[in-house]
Design a protein around this motif. Sequence first.
Motif, PDB file in Angstrom:
ATOM      1  N   ILE A   1      -2.042  -1.740   1.819  1.00 30.16           N
ATOM      2  CA  ILE A   1      -0.730  -2.181   2.274  1.00 30.16           C
ATOM      3  C   ILE A   1      -0.415  -3.560   1.700  1.00 30.16           C
ATOM      4  O   ILE A   1      -1.304  -4.422   1.586  1.00 30.16           O
ATOM      5  CB  ILE A   1      -0.661  -2.192   3.820  1.00 30.16           C
ATOM      6  CG1 ILE A   1       0.775  -2.438   4.311  1.00 30.16           C
ATOM      7  CG2 ILE A   1      -1.636  -3.188   4.431  1.00 30.16           C
ATOM      8  CD1 ILE A   1       0.960  -2.126   5.787  1.00 30.16           C
ATOM      9  N   CYS A   2       0.836  -3.745   1.311  1.00 32.44           N
ATOM     10  CA  CYS A   2       1.297  -5.058   0.847  1.00 32.44           C
ATOM     11  C   CYS A   2       2.738  -5.249   1.304  1.00 32.44           C
ATOM     12  O   CYS A   2       3.352  -4.342   1.877  1.00 32.44           O
ATOM     13  CB  CYS A   2       1.144  -5.218  -0.656  1.00 32.44           C
ATOM     14  SG  CYS A   2       2.234  -4.149  -1.631  1.00 32.44           S
ATOM     15  N   PHE A   3       3.274  -6.424   1.021  1.00 28.73           N
ATOM     16  CA  PHE A   3       4.584  -6.799   1.551  1.00 28.73           C
ATOM     17  C   PHE A   3       5.407  -7.455   0.443  1.00 28.73           C
ATOM     18  O   PHE A   3       4.871  -8.067  -0.483  1.00 28.73           O
ATOM     19  CB  PHE A   3       4.430  -7.779   2.718  1.00 28.73           C
ATOM     20  CG  PHE A   3       3.596  -7.229   3.846  1.00 28.73           C
ATOM     21  CD1 PHE A   3       4.202  -6.621   4.933  1.00 28.73           C
ATOM     22  CD2 PHE A   3       2.208  -7.302   3.810  1.00 28.73           C
ATOM     23  CE1 PHE A   3       3.437  -6.095   5.970  1.00 28.73           C
ATOM     24  CE2 PHE A   3       1.434  -6.778   4.842  1.00 28.73           C
ATOM     25  CZ  PHE A   3       2.054  -6.178   5.921  1.00 28.73           C
ATOM     26  N   ALA A   4       6.713  -7.337   0.587  1.00 28.22           N
ATOM     27  CA  ALA A   4       7.631  -8.060  -0.293  1.00 28.22           C
ATOM     28  C   ALA A   4       8.848  -8.452   0.530  1.00 28.22           C
ATOM     29  O   ALA A   4       9.156  -7.815   1.546  1.00 28.22           O
ATOM     30  CB  ALA A   4       8.039  -7.201  -1.486  1.00 28.22           C
ATOM     31  N   ASP A   5       9.533  -9.504   0.106  1.00 30.86           N
ATOM     32  CA  ASP A   5      10.810  -9.872   0.716  1.00 30.86           C
ATOM     33  C   ASP A   5      11.934  -9.259  -0.111  1.00 30.86           C
ATOM     34  O   ASP A   5      11.806  -9.092  -1.333  1.00 30.86           O
ATOM     35  CB  ASP A   5      10.961 -11.389   0.782  1.00 30.86           C
ATOM     36  CG  ASP A   5      10.076 -12.012   1.859  1.00 30.86           C
ATOM     37  OD1 ASP A   5       9.503 -11.260   2.679  1.00 30.86           O
ATOM     38  OD2 ASP A   5       9.961 -13.256   1.871  1.00 30.86           O
ATOM     39  N   CYS A   6      13.035  -8.947   0.542  1.00 27.55           N
ATOM     40  CA  CYS A   6      14.081  -8.154  -0.109  1.00 27.55           C
ATOM     41  C   CYS A   6      14.826  -8.903  -1.206  1.00 27.55           C
ATOM     42  O   CYS A   6      15.553  -8.280  -1.987  1.00 27.55           O
ATOM     43  CB  CYS A   6      15.059  -7.617   0.937  1.00 27.55           C
ATOM     44  SG  CYS A   6      16.052  -8.906   1.765  1.00 27.55           S
ATOM     45  N   ASP A   7      14.655 -10.217  -1.291  1.00 29.43           N
ATOM     46  CA  ASP A   7      15.337 -10.975  -2.350  1.00 29.43           C
ATOM     47  C   ASP A   7      14.385 -11.376  -3.475  1.00 29.43           C
ATOM     48  O   ASP A   7      14.745 -12.164  -4.340  1.00 29.43           O
ATOM     49  CB  ASP A   7      16.051 -12.209  -1.781  1.00 29.43           C
ATOM     50  CG  ASP A   7      15.185 -13.003  -0.816  1.00 29.43           C
ATOM     51  OD1 ASP A   7      13.976 -12.714  -0.729  1.00 29.43           O
ATOM     52  OD2 ASP A   7      15.719 -13.907  -0.144  1.00 29.43           O
ATOM     53  N   ASP A   8      13.175 -10.838  -3.464  1.00 26.29           N
ATOM     54  CA  ASP A   8      12.177 -11.158  -4.486  1.00 26.29           C
ATOM     55  C   ASP A   8      11.906  -9.933  -5.356  1.00 26.29           C
ATOM     56  O   ASP A   8      12.482  -8.866  -5.157  1.00 26.29           O
ATOM     57  CB  ASP A   8      10.877 -11.621  -3.826  1.00 26.29           C
ATOM     58  CG  ASP A   8      11.070 -12.877  -2.975  1.00 26.29           C
ATOM     59  OD1 ASP A   8      12.033 -13.623  -3.221  1.00 26.29           O
ATOM     60  OD2 ASP A   8      10.252 -13.097  -2.053  1.00 26.29           O
ATOM     61  N   TRP A   9      10.983 -10.082  -6.332  1.00 28.03           N
ATOM     62  CA  TRP A   9      10.621  -8.934  -7.144  1.00 28.03           C
ATOM     63  C   TRP A   9       9.191  -9.072  -7.661  1.00 28.03           C
ATOM     64  O   TRP A   9       8.591 -10.151  -7.614  1.00 28.03           O
ATOM     65  CB  TRP A   9      11.611  -8.725  -8.282  1.00 28.03           C
ATOM     66  CG  TRP A   9      11.599  -9.737  -9.404  1.00 28.03           C
ATOM     67  CD1 TRP A   9      10.957  -9.625 -10.603  1.00 28.03           C
ATOM     68  CD2 TRP A   9      12.290 -11.007  -9.450  1.00 28.03           C
ATOM     69  NE1 TRP A   9      11.199 -10.719 -11.377  1.00 28.03           N
ATOM     70  CE2 TRP A   9      12.023 -11.583 -10.711  1.00 28.03           C
ATOM     71  CE3 TRP A   9      13.110 -11.696  -8.548  1.00 28.03           C
ATOM     72  CZ2 TRP A   9      12.531 -12.829 -11.079  1.00 28.03           C
ATOM     73  CZ3 TRP A   9      13.623 -12.923  -8.917  1.00 28.03           C
ATOM     74  CH2 TRP A   9      13.340 -13.479 -10.164  1.00 28.03           C
ATOM     75  N   MET A  10       8.641  -7.941  -8.136  1.00 27.29           N
ATOM     76  CA  MET A  10       7.257  -7.856  -8.593  1.00 27.29           C
ATOM     77  C   MET A  10       7.198  -7.575 -10.090  1.00 27.29           C
ATOM     78  O   MET A  10       8.063  -6.882 -10.633  1.00 27.29           O
ATOM     79  CB  MET A  10       6.527  -6.705  -7.884  1.00 27.29           C
ATOM     80  CG  MET A  10       6.457  -6.771  -6.388  1.00 27.29           C
ATOM     81  SD  MET A  10       5.678  -5.236  -5.776  1.00 27.29           S
ATOM     82  CE  MET A  10       5.479  -5.631  -4.044  1.00 27.29           C
ATOM     83  N   GLU A  11       6.142  -8.064 -10.714  1.00 26.60           N
ATOM     84  CA  GLU A  11       5.842  -7.666 -12.082  1.00 26.60           C
ATOM     85  C   GLU A  11       5.344  -6.212 -12.080  1.00 26.60           C
ATOM     86  O   GLU A  11       4.687  -5.778 -11.131  1.00 26.60           O
ATOM     87  CB  GLU A  11       4.761  -8.564 -12.686  1.00 26.60           C
ATOM     88  CG  GLU A  11       5.243  -9.953 -13.051  1.00 26.60           C
ATOM     89  CD  GLU A  11       6.220  -9.945 -14.206  1.00 26.60           C
ATOM     90  OE1 GLU A  11       6.004  -9.159 -15.161  1.00 26.60           O
ATOM     91  OE2 GLU A  11       7.212 -10.688 -14.157  1.00 26.60           O
ATOM     92  N   PRO A  12       5.621  -5.433 -13.135  1.00 22.81           N
ATOM     93  CA  PRO A  12       5.215  -4.017 -13.163  1.00 22.81           C
ATOM     94  C   PRO A  12       3.712  -3.786 -12.976  1.00 22.81           C
ATOM     95  O   PRO A  12       3.298  -2.757 -12.438  1.00 22.81           O
ATOM     96  CB  PRO A  12       5.666  -3.553 -14.553  1.00 22.81           C
ATOM     97  CG  PRO A  12       6.788  -4.461 -14.899  1.00 22.81           C
ATOM     98  CD  PRO A  12       6.435  -5.801 -14.305  1.00 22.81           C
ATOM     99  N   ALA A  13       2.887  -4.729 -13.400  1.00 15.90           N
ATOM    100  CA  ALA A  13       1.429  -4.550 -13.322  1.00 15.90           C
ATOM    101  C   ALA A  13       0.838  -4.987 -11.986  1.00 15.90           C
ATOM    102  O   ALA A  13      -0.374  -4.886 -11.793  1.00 15.90           O
ATOM    103  CB  ALA A  13       0.753  -5.327 -14.455  1.00 15.90           C
ATOM    104  N   MET A  14       1.651  -5.453 -11.064  1.00 17.68           N
ATOM    105  CA  MET A  14       1.119  -6.082  -9.854  1.00 17.68           C
ATOM    106  C   MET A  14       0.193  -5.159  -9.062  1.00 17.68           C
ATOM    107  O   MET A  14      -0.981  -5.487  -8.834  1.00 17.68           O
ATOM    108  CB  MET A  14       2.252  -6.576  -8.959  1.00 17.68           C
ATOM    109  CG  MET A  14       1.753  -7.256  -7.679  1.00 17.68           C
ATOM    110  SD  MET A  14       3.098  -8.108  -6.807  1.00 17.68           S
ATOM    111  CE  MET A  14       2.229  -8.665  -5.333  1.00 17.68           C
ATOM    112  N   LEU A  15       0.676  -4.009  -8.649  1.00 16.52           N
ATOM    113  CA  LEU A  15      -0.146  -3.129  -7.814  1.00 16.52           C
ATOM    114  C   LEU A  15      -1.365  -2.621  -8.572  1.00 16.52           C
ATOM    115  O   LEU A  15      -2.488  -2.627  -8.049  1.00 16.52           O
ATOM    116  CB  LEU A  15       0.687  -1.957  -7.306  1.00 16.52           C
ATOM    117  CG  LEU A  15       1.814  -2.271  -6.329  1.00 16.52           C
ATOM    118  CD1 LEU A  15       2.486  -0.977  -5.879  1.00 16.52           C
ATOM    119  CD2 LEU A  15       1.306  -3.046  -5.129  1.00 16.52           C
ATOM    120  N   ASP A  16      -1.149  -2.154  -9.784  1.00 14.68           N
ATOM    121  CA  ASP A  16      -2.242  -1.588 -10.580  1.00 14.68           C
ATOM    122  C   ASP A  16      -3.358  -2.610 -10.773  1.00 14.68           C
ATOM    123  O   ASP A  16      -4.549  -2.306 -10.600  1.00 14.68           O
ATOM    124  CB  ASP A  16      -1.691  -1.146 -11.931  1.00 14.68           C
ATOM    125  CG  ASP A  16      -2.341   0.124 -12.439  1.00 14.68           C
ATOM    126  OD1 ASP A  16      -2.785   0.932 -11.609  1.00 14.68           O
ATOM    127  OD2 ASP A  16      -2.388   0.309 -13.674  1.00 14.68           O
TER     128      ASP A  16
END
Length: 332
Positions: free
Chosen positions: A87-102
């Motif tokens: 499980i992880c979290f993000a805020d709705c006004d932010d974004w992730m790099e494509p490789a983050m989860l992997d």
Amino acid sequence: MAEQPLVSIVVPVYNGRKYLEQCIASIRAQQCPDWELLLIDDGSTDGSRELCDSYAADTRIHSFHQPNSGAAAARNHGIAQARGSWICFADCDDWMEPAMLDSMLAAARQNDAQVAVCGYVAEYAHHSKQVACCQQPTVLQASEASQMLLEGKIGSYMWTFLFKREMVCEPVFNLKVYEDHATLFKWVAHAQRVVLMPQTFYHYRQLDNSLLHASGRKASRDFFLAAKERYQYIERRRLFPGWEAKNRSLYLASCIKYTKDLARMDNYGPEQRQMIEEARDELRRFMPVGSSELSRKNYIRLRMLMKNVDLYVRLLRLSSVFSLGNRRKKTF
């Protein structure tokens, strides 16, 4: 219902329509395809609710709604619905790099860790700032990682953490601000090993109206309540044997910081004074305090506060004027 996903991503949404699509797009672009996204609409009034529902065609995305209750309640709602092994979290006004989860999953598995932590990029209007949590990959025992969180050596930002689901066994502490300060160290303490990663995979948008930037009584009060929860939780659970003195000194320093921040508020008045009085009453429970328990500056502040609240406030406000002047001189 579809089979269990590998990762659950919980995103509280409150009036975030302006940036929500970018956030969701970054999650859909993850190199790890095995995830579910839990959008928890927290009583939005700007069309975010309808935008969340519009993603229902993607069976990996689930939209939930609740009356406005705050980000902590929204995260707890999401945790209750989460089916992933991680499980992880993000805020709705932010974004992730494509490789983050992997990348974070790979690091956790390779090091037999139940928690992975990465850095982030602070995104300002006209520039960005990389904030790494380490210089090179580092594996820690959970107790050491928890203590580093409490000492501020690892940032308490929920969105830079990936947890094995079993670690998230206590609710997010119910505060508007600093809820992650009162929560993350608990989840980390349930683990055995934690891996720190030097990559900055998460983009944290710095908005002038964000809760974290909110100044005033409420934000300061939540800082104090988070510090109190940290201290009391460790005491109740006897979490870190041999760390009792450090836990005490960290709490004392937090109480003094709370009074200092209140005293220096632009709108300082009777309410702030009352809050300082309450903090002084809390500090009295720990007296006597030795000079070795605090920094020299905080020890002097404590002694001043114990003697006279009004004099303490006047001196702090005066010193803030001089320190501001010195900072201004250095910029020219």
